[in-house]
Design an enzyme around this catalytic site. Structure first.
Site, mmCIF file in Angstrom:
data_model
loop_
_atom_site.group_PDB
_atom_site.id
_atom_site.type_symbol
_atom_site.label_atom_id
_atom_site.label_comp_id
_atom_site.label_asym_id
_atom_site.label_seq_id
_atom_site.Cartn_x
_atom_site.Cartn_y
_atom_site.Cartn_z
ATOM 1 N NE ARG A 223 15.327 15.675 11.562
ATOM 2 C CZ ARG A 223 14.839 14.428 11.626
ATOM 3 N NH1 ARG A 223 15.378 13.542 12.420
ATOM 4 N NH2 ARG A 223 13.816 14.083 10.871
ATOM 5 C CG HIS A 271 19.495 9.899 11.148
ATOM 6 N ND1 HIS A 271 19.392 11.228 10.827
ATOM 7 C CD2 HIS A 271 18.236 9.511 11.465
ATOM 8 C CE1 HIS A 271 18.135 11.635 10.933
ATOM 9 N NE2 HIS A 271 17.399 10.584 11.318
HETATM 10 P P1 NDP Z 1 5.857 15.347 17.522
HETATM 11 O O1 NDP Z 1 5.654 16.508 16.626
HETATM 12 O O2 NDP Z 1 4.770 14.328 17.658
HETATM 13 O O3 NDP Z 1 6.194 15.866 18.999
HETATM 14 C C1 NDP Z 1 7.050 16.917 19.232
HETATM 15 C C2 NDP Z 1 7.113 17.168 20.750
HETATM 16 O O4 NDP Z 1 8.117 18.149 20.997
HETATM 17 C C3 NDP Z 1 5.800 17.704 21.305
HETATM 18 O O5 NDP Z 1 5.553 17.141 22.565
HETATM 19 C C4 NDP Z 1 6.076 19.196 21.447
HETATM 20 O O6 NDP Z 1 5.353 19.829 22.489
HETATM 21 C C5 NDP Z 1 7.543 19.178 21.803
HETATM 22 N N1 NDP Z 1 8.176 20.451 21.477
HETATM 23 C C6 NDP Z 1 8.311 21.043 20.268
HETATM 24 N N2 NDP Z 1 8.942 22.224 20.390
HETATM 25 C C7 NDP Z 1 9.196 22.379 21.707
HETATM 26 C C8 NDP Z 1 9.814 23.390 22.457
HETATM 27 N N3 NDP Z 1 10.295 24.504 21.891
HETATM 28 N N4 NDP Z 1 9.903 23.241 23.795
HETATM 29 C C9 NDP Z 1 9.416 22.122 24.395
HETATM 30 N N5 NDP Z 1 8.812 21.123 23.718
HETATM 31 C C10 NDP Z 1 8.711 21.247 22.406
HETATM 32 O O7 NDP Z 1 7.217 14.659 17.062
HETATM 33 P P2 NDP Z 1 7.612 13.103 17.069
HETATM 34 O O8 NDP Z 1 7.502 12.590 18.457
HETATM 35 O O9 NDP Z 1 6.897 12.390 15.995
HETATM 36 O O10 NDP Z 1 9.142 13.184 16.605
HETATM 37 C C11 NDP Z 1 10.075 13.962 17.303
HETATM 38 C C12 NDP Z 1 11.348 14.090 16.485
HETATM 39 O O11 NDP Z 1 12.105 12.877 16.519
HETATM 40 C C13 NDP Z 1 11.180 14.324 14.980
HETATM 41 O O12 NDP Z 1 10.837 15.668 14.706
HETATM 42 C C14 NDP Z 1 12.552 13.984 14.461
HETATM 43 O O13 NDP Z 1 13.384 15.110 14.521
HETATM 44 C C15 NDP Z 1 13.054 12.936 15.466
HETATM 45 N N6 NDP Z 1 13.155 11.613 14.839
HETATM 46 C C16 NDP Z 1 14.385 11.018 14.801
HETATM 47 C C17 NDP Z 1 14.539 9.764 14.242
HETATM 48 C C18 NDP Z 1 15.860 9.085 14.268
HETATM 49 O O14 NDP Z 1 16.007 8.026 13.640
HETATM 50 N N7 NDP Z 1 16.840 9.598 14.975
HETATM 51 C C19 NDP Z 1 13.410 9.043 13.662
HETATM 52 C C20 NDP Z 1 12.166 9.741 13.781
HETATM 53 C C21 NDP Z 1 12.068 10.988 14.335
HETATM 54 P P3 NDP Z 1 3.737 19.897 22.497
HETATM 55 O O15 NDP Z 1 3.272 18.477 22.712
HETATM 56 O O16 NDP Z 1 3.413 20.763 23.634
HETATM 57 O O17 NDP Z 1 3.340 20.437 21.150
HETATM 58 C C1 OXD Z 2 12.583 10.642 10.602
HETATM 59 C C2 OXD Z 2 13.979 10.239 10.698
HETATM 60 O O1 OXD Z 2 12.279 11.832 10.816
HETATM 61 O O2 OXD Z 2 14.304 9.118 10.247
HETATM 62 O O3 OXD Z 2 11.735 9.786 10.325
HETATM 63 O O4 OXD Z 2 14.805 10.968 11.247
#
Ligand code: NDP
Ligand code: OXD
Length: 308
Positions: A223, A271
């Site tokens: 993000r 994005h």
């Molecule tokens: P998930 O919720 O499945 O995974 C999040 C991961 O981040 C987990 O492994 C979690 O750890 C880790 N995490 C969260 N907070 C911390 C922290 N403070 N320190 C270390 N690790 C942390 O998310 P997704 O994989 O589904 O998606 C990730 C992000 O990708 C979305 O939230 C979004 O912002 C972004 N995204 C961007 C897109 C784009 O087009 N650019 C499209 C889709 C998503 P743990 O496993 O230990 O809980």
């Molecule tokens: C999502 C994105 O969160 O597109 O799906 O960023």
């Protein structure tokens, strides 16, 4: 089931047609049409309407149409209302493609070669074998794990960092703030796939960049609010970092005078790393609604204490 959908009109058109086949009893409204507001059970949105609970007092679940659910104002939502983010294979596949493209491009020094093309410079640089290129993925959730699985298949030396410790085949894992520096110290290409929370806002900053090996590169697909723009520019201009592929920024879009647009070491995309795919997402949504109606746990429920 009574669904109000508020997001891309094209996806809504596809969902309406698919629902007629997959769930003929479902009542589907595409915003701004809502039908009788008190009958609405499921709201599927990117940005919810104002005063969502006043509008839909009998709402049972709020679904994000995207993988992230940081766009919601949780203080305006009743504590018991489940908020569910999108987990669906099309979105995952898109992210795997984008990050693979970015990592391969950085691994093969493409930002440098594209810049050389502009200056008509025919100059070769030493290539690093994949096994000697250390990739580090921050965030080992649905997307981070899928990305790593693909990167492992190229023979990269892969590492991952998350809040809690994960165990992934072919990937060395670190967890928590105490282990962040050890993870960063061996990340030649750092990929950020963290959700936006109070703990990850601004995490890609000068301190973090200084922990990366000299000549490292960044792929930012989490993000926008996670990245400090001035710190990245400083790290690139001092040549501590070699290049960056940036898909998310704050604000979006960047203003025309922003230095990212023309920086020779930055690839900037609007994005587009990944998008929810209409067909596979509707299947996932219906599966979650059916789970909810059977009293089973849904996939992707946001833990409001953790913030993701
Ligand atoms: P998930 O919720 O499945 O995974 C999040 C991961 O981040 C987990 O492994 C979690 O750890 C880790 N995490 C969260 N907070 C911390 C922290 N403070 N320190 C270390 N690790 C942390 O998310 P997704 O994989 O589904 O998606 C990730 C992000 O990708 C979305 O939230 C979004 O912002 C972004 N995204 C961007 C897109 C784009 O087009 N650019 C499209 C889709 C998503 P743990 O496993 O230990 O809980
Ligand atoms: C999502 C994105 O969160 O597109 O799906 O960023």
């Amino acid at each position: 089931m009574n669904i109000v959908y508020k997001s891309s009109a094209e996806r809504g058109r596809i969902w309406r047609a698919m629902l007629a086949e997959l769930a003929p009893d479902a009542v589907f409204h595409q915003w701004p049409e809502t039908g009788e507001p008190t009958a609405v059970e499921y709201l599927v949105v990117w940005q919810p309407p104002e005063n969502v609970m006043q509008q839909f007092p009998n709402l049972k679940v709020l679904f994000s149409v995207g993988a992230g659910a940081d766009q919601f104002d949780y203080s305006a939502l009743p504590p018991g209302l489940p908020v569910v983010r999108m987990i669906e294979p099309g979105l995952t596949q898109g992210m795997v493609e984008y990050v693979t493209f970015a990592v391969l491009g950085l691994h093969r020094d493409m930002p440098c070669y594209f810049q050389q093309q502009r200056t008509k410079t025919w100059q070769e640089h030493p290539a690093v074998p994949a096994a000697q290129r250390r990739i580090g993925v921050m965030g080992l959730g649905m997307l981070g794990e899928a990305v790593l699985q693909r990167l492992v298949s190229f023979g990269f030396d892969c590492g991952g960092w998350s809040r809690t410790l994960h165990h992934l085949p072919g990937v060395r894992c670190w967890a928590g703030n105490d282990q962040l520096d050890a993870f960063l110290a061996r990340s030649d290409i750092l990929v950020c796939l963290l959700p936006l929370t109070d703990s990850t806002r601004g995490i890609l900053n000068a301190r973090l960049f200084s922990q990366l090996p000299a000549g490292a590169s960044l792929v930012q697909v989490g993000r926008g609010e996670q990245l400090d723009h001035a710190d990245l520019l400083q790290a690139l201009n001092s040549q501590h970092l070699r290049a960056a592929v940036i898909d998310v920024t704050a604000p979006e879009p960047l203003p025309p005078e922003h230095p990212f647009w023309c920086h020779p070491a930055i690839w900037l995309t609007p994005h587009i790393a990944s998008h929810t795919q209409a067909d596979s997402a509707l299947v996932a949504l219906l599966e979650n609604i059916r789970r909810f109606e059977r009293g089973e746990p849904m996939k992707g429920v946001v833990d409001r204490l953790k913030g993701y």
